[in-house]
Design a protein around this motif. Structure first.
Motif, short mmCIF file in Angstrom:
data_model
loop_
_atom_site.label_atom_id
_atom_site.label_comp_id
_atom_site.label_asym_id
_atom_site.label_seq_id
_atom_site.Cartn_x
_atom_site.Cartn_y
_atom_site.Cartn_z
N ALA A 158 0.83 -1.21 0.00
CA ALA A 158 0.00 0.00 0.00
C ALA A 158 0.86 1.25 0.00
N GLU A 171 0.95 4.13 -2.86
CA GLU A 171 0.81 5.55 -2.56
C GLU A 171 1.95 6.35 -3.15
N TYR A 215 -5.16 8.19 9.46
CA TYR A 215 -5.63 6.84 9.14
C TYR A 215 -6.19 6.16 10.39
N MET A 235 -8.15 4.69 -1.08
CA MET A 235 -7.18 3.81 -0.42
C MET A 235 -7.69 3.26 0.91
N VAL A 236 -8.69 3.91 1.50
CA VAL A 236 -9.26 3.45 2.77
C VAL A 236 -10.76 3.30 2.57
N LEU A 239 -7.22 -0.16 5.12
CA LEU A 239 -6.39 0.12 3.96
C LEU A 239 -6.66 -0.92 2.89
#
Length: 200
Positions: free
Chosen positions: A10, A14, A61, A137-138, A157
């Motif tokens: 991940a 990114e 996050y 992404m989340v 994630l």
């Protein structure tokens, strides 16, 4: 070990997205050094510096996944955009404290993100820019935890490595290092070198 590989993948994704954003911005002209955001006369974003610290990304996050399913759910991109707008894109020492204060007010029902950002002219710009980099992404996803097992719904994630499984590649930690080709700037990506023909 599997979780560690997923997190690493991940982070690599990114970085690859940040690199792509950097290339797009570079092709549209040199990035000025004085302001974190520049817009056109029509109000469109020409470029935004993505100087979000690892600590701020991690904290945002954690707030997002920690508040999932609660009455007040915190969106990590909203939190990052709030700090970016409040501090002019600076994610220095006070950034995580600003985030913590805002998160606590929202979680206890004392305030809302809409109210706190109502007078922040640049919030929508940071929200759009950070959303372009981090969006998707989340969130919710389904995963098969055992090879022959059923799929389980999760939240967290869900980004993945752009390199196809089973294909080797090499990389090193070059995010943020100095670049001078064309003009002086920071490298806004993470280079991943694979064989010609590697599926991505």
């Amino acid at each position: 070990m599997e979780r560690s590989r997923r997190i690493r993948s991940a982070v690599i994704l990114e970085a690859a997205l940040l690199f792509l954003m950097g290339v797009i911005l570079w092709e549209n002209g040199k990035l000025p050094q004085k302001s974190a955001v520049e817009t056109t006369a029509d109000g469109y974003i020409k470029w935004v510096d993505f100087n979000v610290s690892y600590e701020a990304l991690s904290r945002a996050y954690e707030y997002d996944i920690g508040s999932y399913g609660e009455k007040q759910h915190l969106d990590w991109i909203d939190l990052l955009a709030y700090v970016g707008a409040k501090n002019g894109g600076d994610f220095g020492a006070g950034a995580t404290e600003d985030m913590r204060t805002a998160a606590e007010k929202i979680l206890c029902g004392e305030d809302t993100m809409e109210h706190m950002t109502a007078d922040m002219k640049m919030f929508s710009y940071y929200r759009e820019a950070y959303g372009a980099v981090l969006g998707g992404m989340v969130g919710e996803y389904e995963i098969q935890e055992k090879e022959d097992g059923s799929y389980v719904k999760k939240y967290g994630l869900k980004a993945f490595s752009p390199i196809a499984k089973g294909f080797e590649y090499s990389d090193y930690d070059d995010f943020g290092v100095s670049r001078s080709y064309g003009y002086q700037r920071q490298h806004l990506g993470h280079d991943m070198m694979g064989q010609v023909g590697t599926p991505i």
